[in-house]
Design a protein around this motif. Structure first.
Motif, PDB file in Angstrom:
ATOM      1  N   MET A   1       0.841  -1.182   0.000  1.00  0.00           N
ATOM      2  CA  MET A   1       0.000   0.000   0.000  1.00  0.00           C
ATOM      3  C   MET A   1       0.879   1.235   0.000  1.00  0.00           C
ATOM      4  SD  MET A   1      -3.084   1.178   2.439  1.00  0.00           S
ATOM      5  CE  MET A   1      -4.320   1.075   1.202  1.00  0.00           C
ATOM      6  N   ILE A   2       0.503   2.195  -0.788  1.00  0.00           N
ATOM      7  CA  ILE A   2       1.231   3.460  -0.869  1.00  0.00           C
ATOM      8  C   ILE A   2       0.589   4.457   0.083  1.00  0.00           C
ATOM      9  CG2 ILE A   2       1.812   5.400  -2.358  1.00  0.00           C
ATOM     10  CD1 ILE A   2       1.818   3.453  -4.702  1.00  0.00           C
ATOM     11  N   ARG A   3       1.414   5.130   0.818  1.00  0.00           N
ATOM     12  CA  ARG A   3       0.936   6.206   1.698  1.00  0.00           C
ATOM     13  C   ARG A   3       1.691   7.463   1.299  1.00  0.00           C
ATOM     14  NH1 ARG A   3      -2.327   4.137   5.370  1.00  0.00           N
ATOM     15  NH2 ARG A   3      -2.017   2.012   6.076  1.00  0.00           N
ATOM     16  N   SER A  27      -9.124   7.126  -1.716  1.00  0.00           N
ATOM     17  CA  SER A  27      -8.379   6.244  -2.627  1.00  0.00           C
ATOM     18  C   SER A  27      -8.853   6.427  -4.065  1.00  0.00           C
ATOM     19  CB  SER A  27      -8.540   4.781  -2.219  1.00  0.00           C
ATOM     20  OG  SER A  27      -7.895   4.551  -0.998  1.00  0.00           O
ATOM     21  N   GLU A  28     -10.148   6.599  -4.245  1.00  0.00           N
ATOM     22  CA  GLU A  28     -10.685   6.790  -5.594  1.00  0.00           C
ATOM     23  C   GLU A  28     -10.148   8.091  -6.203  1.00  0.00           C
ATOM     24  OE1 GLU A  28     -14.940   6.956  -7.991  1.00  0.00           O
ATOM     25  OE2 GLU A  28     -14.945   6.794  -5.821  1.00  0.00           O
TER      26      GLU A  28
END
Length: 85
Positions: A1-3, A27-28
Motif C-alpha cells: 500500500m502506498i501512503r 483512494s478513488e
C-alpha cells in the motif's frame, strides 16, 4: 500500500471531493489522479518520439523551406474560407 503526505491544502481538496459525493473515497480520488498522470505521460512520450523523428528527418535533409510550407497553408485556409462563403 502506498501512503503519501499530500499536505494540508491537497488533503482538504481531496476531503471536499469525497464530502460532496464527487468521489466515494480518498483512494478513488488518488487513483483518478494517478490515471491522469499516466495518460499525460503517454502523450508526452508520443510527443517526444514525434520530435525525435522530426529532428532525424531534418538531420537527413528531409525538410521544406518555411516559405513553401506557409504558402501551402495560406492557400489551404484561403480555399477553406472561400468554400464557406
Amino acid at each position: 500500500m502506498i501512503r503519501a503526505d499530500l499536505g494540508q491544502q491537497l488533503e482538504a481538496f481531496v476531503a471536499r471531493l469525497v464530502e460532496t459525493g464527487r468521489y466515494t473515497s480518498q483512494s478513488e480520488v488518488l487513483r483518478e489522479g494517478v490515471r491522469l498522470i499516466q495518460d499525460r505521460e503517454v502523450h508526452i512520450a508520443a510527443l517526444d518520439a514525434s520530435i525525435a523523428r522530426g529532428i532525424e528527418q531534418a538531420d537527413a535533409g528531409q525538410t521544406k523551406a518555411a516559405e513553401e510550407v506557409f504558402d501551402r497553408l495560406e492557400r489551404k485556409y484561403r480555399d477553406l474560407s472561400n468554400a464557406k462563403a
